[in-house]
Scaffold this active site. Sequence first.
Site, mmCIF file in Angstrom:
data_model
loop_
_atom_site.group_PDB
_atom_site.id
_atom_site.type_symbol
_atom_site.label_atom_id
_atom_site.label_comp_id
_atom_site.label_asym_id
_atom_site.label_seq_id
_atom_site.Cartn_x
_atom_site.Cartn_y
_atom_site.Cartn_z
ATOM 1 N N SER A 85 0.881 -1.218 -0.097
ATOM 2 C CA SER A 85 0.044 -0.051 -0.065
ATOM 3 C C SER A 85 0.994 1.172 -0.090
ATOM 4 O O SER A 85 1.683 1.348 0.963
ATOM 5 C CB SER A 85 -0.915 0.093 1.282
ATOM 6 O OG SER A 85 -1.284 -1.142 1.525
ATOM 7 N N CYS A 86 0.666 1.897 -0.935
ATOM 8 C CA CYS A 86 1.698 3.244 -0.961
ATOM 9 C C CYS A 86 1.312 3.990 0.299
ATOM 10 O O CYS A 86 0.289 4.158 0.381
ATOM 11 C CB CYS A 86 1.550 3.998 -2.236
ATOM 12 S SG CYS A 86 1.373 3.048 -3.891
#
Lengths: 102, 411
Positions: free
Chosen positions: A100-101
């Site tokens: 997840s950025c």
Amino acid sequence: MEKIIAGKNITVNEEGYLTDFNQWDEKVGEAIAAEANVPLSPRHWEILKYLQDEHKNQVALSIRRIGKSGVTDIKEFYQLFPVAPLKTATKIAGIPKPASCI
Amino acid sequence: MKNIVILGAGTAGTMMANHLHHQLKHPEWQITIIDEREEHHYQPGYLFLPFDIYSPEDIVKTIEEFIPKDVKLIKQQINRIVPTENKIQLADGSELPYDILIIATGAKIAPEETEGMKGSEWQKSVFDFYTFEGSLALRNKLREWDGGKLVVHITEMPIKCPVAPLEFAFLADSFFKHKHMRDKVEITYVTPLSGAFTKPKATEALEHLLHEKGIHIEPDFAIERVDNEKKEIVDYGGKVIPFDLLVTVPTNKGDELMERSGMGDDLNYVPTHKATLQSINYQNVFVLGDASNIPASKAGSVAHFEAEILTENILRYVHGEPLKEEFDGHANCFIETGNGKALLIDFNYTHEPVEGSFPFAGIGPLRLLKESRMNHMGKLAFRWIYWNVLLKGTHIPFVSATMSEKGKHYA
């Protein structure tokens, strides 16, 4: 670290994700699924194959993308992998946990 | 004369205009920046507005005052980018050619992506704090709210400033304590992630703080819809969380201009090389700030570090030299933890936030990943730095664009 999965010595990270997809086979997938209490049906396998293909094509996986994949919708994905589906399904598929950025 | 066109006069675009006008001058170069808005907002201030810590005038200025005089500012909506013809089509039908295009159109909330989010309870008991209007409406609500179930919620990643919802939960705890009504408020933090944050060491520290402040955490929650009648959020797995007050961070998306121009991914972010900041599809198009799809935080500090590196790369591009793969994903974020304290985290693509001292190794004065008053003072001072130093593209002393590993306690 090394872990014995389906009778084989497999290298996994501290969260239990395979670090080398070459060590994966369907028996390994089944063993990880059993540990996560997910009995695998043919429908599960279709989605696992899709995830592996996407990973091979270097597509970043997300719940949103799976919802739009045409392979399944988010509702069914949750029915098949009820707890944290994307994290569980990628672990079973032998591919890395989606980043997840931040 | 050659044209550099910057799309968006927010944090990233304004900094690029200020960097580049020193380097690429008339009559050889014309720099143009396009933005339809009148105001420049200090977006980190949206976090403080609901708690009456900042007032609107603290966080709103005009766009004009930060754009250098020799940069042309066009206040108009952009209809389309035509990257194959190197031109911009404006809303009035006129066209603007470019030699180099810089995309800095940011990201914004898209509550319409979630069923029922922008329903009958929107801005009644369902609020966002990622817009000025949302933040102000929430302030008015909090002034009068007499307590109940407060749910702080993230819809999906990536979002701008991924620590902001945590900060909101911490500040809410502190706010209700000061109002002597903390016992009337139950705070729940709902996230699609498996924990408070995406990186292990920071997650540990932040979950400890949540626990200490009596904030309940609900991880792995992928929202399907908001039920306005029952006042609850429902996830795809059937999990239900009731609320009296829902403060949500809706899905974030890049600008619709990218969709119209066929240049974005499924969330309208522009595919960008993560180390050079050149767009993947067009050599003369560069992207910085929240508009890109690089796996870095969507945060002002990231845009600031990117701007320093991108300026050099644009000069290399102009001189026909190879670009430098220099950007390392460096982010530096204060995390307000309430009661006049804050944490500081400093990290990049490969190094997660850890404990240590900053910016001087072993000295500080700021402490990494530990609560302190000094960090809180740093966060408050940052507003001044933003308006007076950062936007003008001035280098912040002792803080390099790429992350330093010195003074950090990596295991």
